[in-house]
Design a protein around this motif. Sequence first.
Motif, PDB file in Angstrom:
ATOM      1  N   ILE A 129       0.842  -1.200   0.000  1.00 26.58           N
ATOM      2  CA  ILE A 129       0.000   0.000   0.000  1.00 26.58           C
ATOM      3  C   ILE A 129       0.876   1.247   0.000  1.00 26.58           C
ATOM      4  O   ILE A 129       0.640   2.194  -0.752  1.00 26.58           O
ATOM      5  N   LYS A 130       1.903   1.235   0.828  1.00 28.47           N
ATOM      6  CA  LYS A 130       2.813   2.375   0.903  1.00 28.47           C
ATOM      7  C   LYS A 130       3.536   2.578  -0.426  1.00 28.47           C
ATOM      8  O   LYS A 130       3.726   3.704  -0.878  1.00 28.47           O
ATOM      9  N   ALA A 131       3.925   1.483  -1.090  1.00 26.93           N
ATOM     10  CA  ALA A 131       4.599   1.576  -2.383  1.00 26.93           C
ATOM     11  C   ALA A 131       3.661   2.182  -3.424  1.00 26.93           C
ATOM     12  O   ALA A 131       4.072   3.019  -4.238  1.00 26.93           O
ATOM     13  N   LYS A 132       2.385   1.785  -3.412  1.00 28.35           N
ATOM     14  CA  LYS A 132       1.405   2.345  -4.351  1.00 28.35           C
ATOM     15  C   LYS A 132       1.199   3.829  -4.087  1.00 28.35           C
ATOM     16  O   LYS A 132       1.121   4.633  -5.024  1.00 28.35           O
ATOM     17  N   GLU A 133       1.089   4.210  -2.828  1.00 30.14           N
ATOM     18  CA  GLU A 133       0.905   5.617  -2.474  1.00 30.14           C
ATOM     19  C   GLU A 133       2.104   6.443  -2.927  1.00 30.14           C
ATOM     20  O   GLU A 133       1.939   7.539  -3.458  1.00 30.14           O
ATOM     21  N   PHE A 188       4.128   5.719  -5.406  1.00 26.31           N
ATOM     22  CA  PHE A 188       4.081   5.775  -6.863  1.00 26.31           C
ATOM     23  C   PHE A 188       3.111   6.848  -7.329  1.00 26.31           C
ATOM     24  O   PHE A 188       3.424   7.653  -8.211  1.00 26.31           O
ATOM     25  N   VAL A 189       1.921   6.883  -6.751  1.00 23.95           N
ATOM     26  CA  VAL A 189       0.903   7.860  -7.143  1.00 23.95           C
ATOM     27  C   VAL A 189       1.394   9.272  -6.828  1.00 23.95           C
ATOM     28  O   VAL A 189       1.238  10.190  -7.650  1.00 23.95           O
ATOM     29  N   LEU A 190       2.005   9.455  -5.689  1.00 20.60           N
ATOM     30  CA  LEU A 190       2.526  10.766  -5.312  1.00 20.60           C
ATOM     31  C   LEU A 190       3.605  11.217  -6.297  1.00 20.60           C
ATOM     32  O   LEU A 190       3.603  12.367  -6.752  1.00 20.60           O
ATOM     33  N   GLU A 191       4.505  10.320  -6.662  1.00 21.99           N
ATOM     34  CA  GLU A 191       5.552  10.645  -7.631  1.00 21.99           C
ATOM     35  C   GLU A 191       4.945  10.968  -8.992  1.00 21.99           C
ATOM     36  O   GLU A 191       5.411  11.871  -9.696  1.00 21.99           O
ATOM     37  N   LEU A 192       3.889  10.260  -9.361  1.00 23.62           N
ATOM     38  CA  LEU A 192       3.207  10.521 -10.623  1.00 23.62           C
ATOM     39  C   LEU A 192       2.592  11.922 -10.621  1.00 23.62           C
ATOM     40  O   LEU A 192       2.716  12.667 -11.602  1.00 23.62           O
ATOM     41  N   TYR A 193       1.947  12.296  -9.527  1.00 21.29           N
ATOM     42  CA  TYR A 193       1.376  13.634  -9.411  1.00 21.29           C
ATOM     43  C   TYR A 193       2.455  14.707  -9.516  1.00 21.29           C
ATOM     44  O   TYR A 193       2.267  15.720 -10.181  1.00 21.29           O
TER      45      TYR A 193
END
Length: 78
Positions: A18-22, A24-29
Amino acid sequence: MKEKSYSEIMKASVMKRIKAKETFVLELYVDMLISEIQLQTRKEKLLTRIDKAIDDRDKPLFLTLTEELKDLNKQFGT
């Protein structure tokens, strides 16, 4: 040293994913925001140069810059 139970290990594993997905999404933003800022900066510079070409009555430069602006808009769908 106390050994962890199977359920504790599984919970820890899920939390890592979950932390890895979060992350990733933050880096994408952040990447999207940087790209948007770069696009806006390029457009503003082009518009400034277009205005100067108009003021200087430099038609060839004006036509070149407006084509560049059209390509930029087409490339980014704006």
